[in-house]
Design an enzyme around this catalytic site. Structure first.
Site, short mmCIF file in Angstrom:
data_model
loop_
_atom_site.label_atom_id
_atom_site.label_comp_id
_atom_site.label_asym_id
_atom_site.label_seq_id
_atom_site.Cartn_x
_atom_site.Cartn_y
_atom_site.Cartn_z
N ASP A 30 0.90 -1.18 -0.13
CA ASP A 30 -0.11 0.05 0.20
C ASP A 30 0.77 1.25 -0.16
OD1 ASP A 30 -2.23 1.42 -0.06
OD2 ASP A 30 -2.73 1.29 2.02
N ASN A 65 1.54 3.25 -2.96
CA ASN A 65 1.90 3.70 -4.27
C ASN A 65 1.40 5.02 -4.67
OD1 ASN A 65 3.10 1.30 -4.53
ND2 ASN A 65 1.80 0.41 -5.76
N SER A 102 -7.18 -5.81 -5.48
CA SER A 102 -8.63 -6.41 -4.88
C SER A 102 -9.80 -6.16 -5.79
CB SER A 102 -8.81 -5.70 -3.73
OG SER A 102 -9.27 -4.44 -3.68
N THR A 103 -10.80 -7.10 -5.20
CA THR A 103 -11.97 -6.96 -6.26
C THR A 103 -12.62 -5.45 -6.04
OG1 THR A 103 -13.37 -7.56 -4.07
CG2 THR A 103 -12.88 -9.35 -5.99
N ASN A 152 -10.70 -2.98 -6.30
CA ASN A 152 -9.89 -2.04 -6.97
C ASN A 152 -10.46 -1.68 -8.34
OD1 ASN A 152 -6.92 -3.27 -5.88
ND2 ASN A 152 -7.87 -1.36 -5.16
N ARG A 194 -11.49 1.80 -9.43
CA ARG A 194 -10.46 2.98 -9.70
C ARG A 194 -10.44 3.53 -11.16
NH1 ARG A 194 -5.09 2.20 -6.26
NH2 ARG A 194 -5.90 1.73 -4.30
N GLU A 200 0.74 -12.98 12.67
CA GLU A 200 1.28 -11.56 13.34
C GLU A 200 1.19 -10.28 12.29
OE1 GLU A 200 2.34 -11.18 16.41
OE2 GLU A 200 2.13 -13.26 16.72
C1 FPP Z 1 -2.05 -0.20 -3.48
O1 FPP Z 1 -1.35 1.15 -3.50
C2 FPP Z 1 -1.42 -0.53 -4.67
C3 FPP Z 1 -2.16 -1.25 -5.66
C4 FPP Z 1 -3.47 -1.29 -5.51
C5 FPP Z 1 -1.68 -1.98 -6.81
C6 FPP Z 1 -0.32 -2.77 -6.56
C7 FPP Z 1 0.33 -2.94 -7.64
C8 FPP Z 1 1.40 -2.96 -8.04
C9 FPP Z 1 2.94 -2.44 -7.05
C10 FPP Z 1 2.04 -2.95 -9.36
C11 FPP Z 1 2.27 -4.29 -10.05
C12 FPP Z 1 2.14 -5.56 -9.28
C13 FPP Z 1 2.58 -6.67 -9.92
C14 FPP Z 1 2.24 -7.94 -9.16
C15 FPP Z 1 2.77 -6.69 -11.42
P1 FPP Z 1 -2.26 2.73 -3.59
O2 FPP Z 1 -2.47 2.90 -5.14
O3 FPP Z 1 -3.52 2.17 -2.99
O4 FPP Z 1 -1.73 3.70 -2.98
P2 FPP Z 1 -2.42 4.96 -2.14
O5 FPP Z 1 -3.07 4.21 -0.83
O6 FPP Z 1 -1.18 5.54 -1.67
O7 FPP Z 1 -3.21 5.81 -3.05
#
Ligand code: FPP
Length: 236
Positions: A18, A20, A63-64, A66, A69, A199
């Site tokens: 979480d 990104n 996740s389902t 997501n 977005r 944990e």
């Molecule tokens: C959560 O951060 C992250 C995601 C919903 C996507 C995760 C995907 C990757 C790291 C890229 C590709 C992965 C693979 C396995 C190829 P967020 O976007 O919810 O962050 P925020 O809460 O700061 O907005």
């Protein structure tokens, strides 16, 4: 052979990746760049986990929920999943590793489904490491899927073991350690059955900034945790 760095390691580690989006925003970059940076981190952390001898790694990548977005963000993520799973890159990145997808990945575009199927097929006899990749994953849906399959198979009574055997993680130890980055302290529907005794560890670090030092810090914390499973003695 690795020198022994930890007295006790998780058998199965789960990562809720979480932060990104916030990482990108703090740099004035588009969210997609946060996901690309997140993928780089992910590759390194999975490799490190396996190198340390943690045989089972689970990732919550999509996740389902997501699907809510913006389309452009979803498309960007699909492109990253495709790249990650296509050709021999998975096999090169993680030798001796079986890919196990958690979630109904058939809901993704055909090219991604084909890439996933190919990698699953290529790695199906690997036994040393397992990567459970959660895409279009929901822990509650996984339990519903298990129950429906049990009913279909004609069973009229279940036990914990029966349910275990109908989950995506059939035959695997439960995650004994789950890390969620970015300071959010929730599981958000990740491995709802399997996480009963996990944990939990919630560093403030945003996922793209999570690194070897952070992982070692997390594992040192795990070393200190006393896992009693409701009993008074720690499990060996
Ligand atoms: C959560 O951060 C992250 C995601 C919903 C996507 C995760 C995907 C990757 C790291 C890229 C590709 C992965 C693979 C396995 C190829 P967020 O976007 O919810 O962050 P925020 O809460 O700061 O907005």
């Amino acid at each position: 052979m690795q020198e022994k760095k930890f007295n006790k390691l998780p058998k199965h580690i789960g990562y809720i990746i979480d932060g990104n989006g916030r990482w990108a925003k703090s740099r004035g970059l588009p969210r997609s760049m946060g996901h690309s940076a997140g993928l780089k981190t992910l590759k390194k952390i999975i490799k490190l986990s396996f190198e340390l001898g943690i045989r089972y790694v689970s990732i919550y990548a999509f996740s389902t929920e997501n699907w809510n977005r913006p389309d452009s963000e979803i498309q960007g993520l699909i492109d990253l999943f495709k790249k990650y799973l296509k050709g021999n890159s998975f096999v090169k990145d993680y030798p001796n590793t079986k890919l196990n997808i958690m979630g109904d990945y058939t809901k993704f575009p055909k090219e991604l489904v084909d890439a996933a199927n190919k990698t699953i097929e290529m790695t199906k006899f690997e036994t040393q490491f397992v990567l459970n990749l959660g895409i279009n994953y929901s822990g509650k849906d996984e339990i519903v899927m298990a129950v429906n399959s049990i009913i279909k198979d004609g069973l009229t009574e279940v036990t914990r073991d029966v349910i275990d055997n109908y989950l995506y993680t059939k035959g695997q130890p439960e995650p004994d350690f789950i890390i969620r980055t970015s300071g959010e302290q929730r599981l958000s529907n990740f491995m709802m059955w399997q996480a009963a005794y996990s944990e939990l560890y919630f560093p403030d670090t945003l996922w793209p900034d999570f690194n070897k030092k952070e992982l070692y810090k997390a594992l040192k914390e795990f070393e200190k945790r006393n896992r009693r499973f409701g009993s008074i003695k720690e499990e060996g």
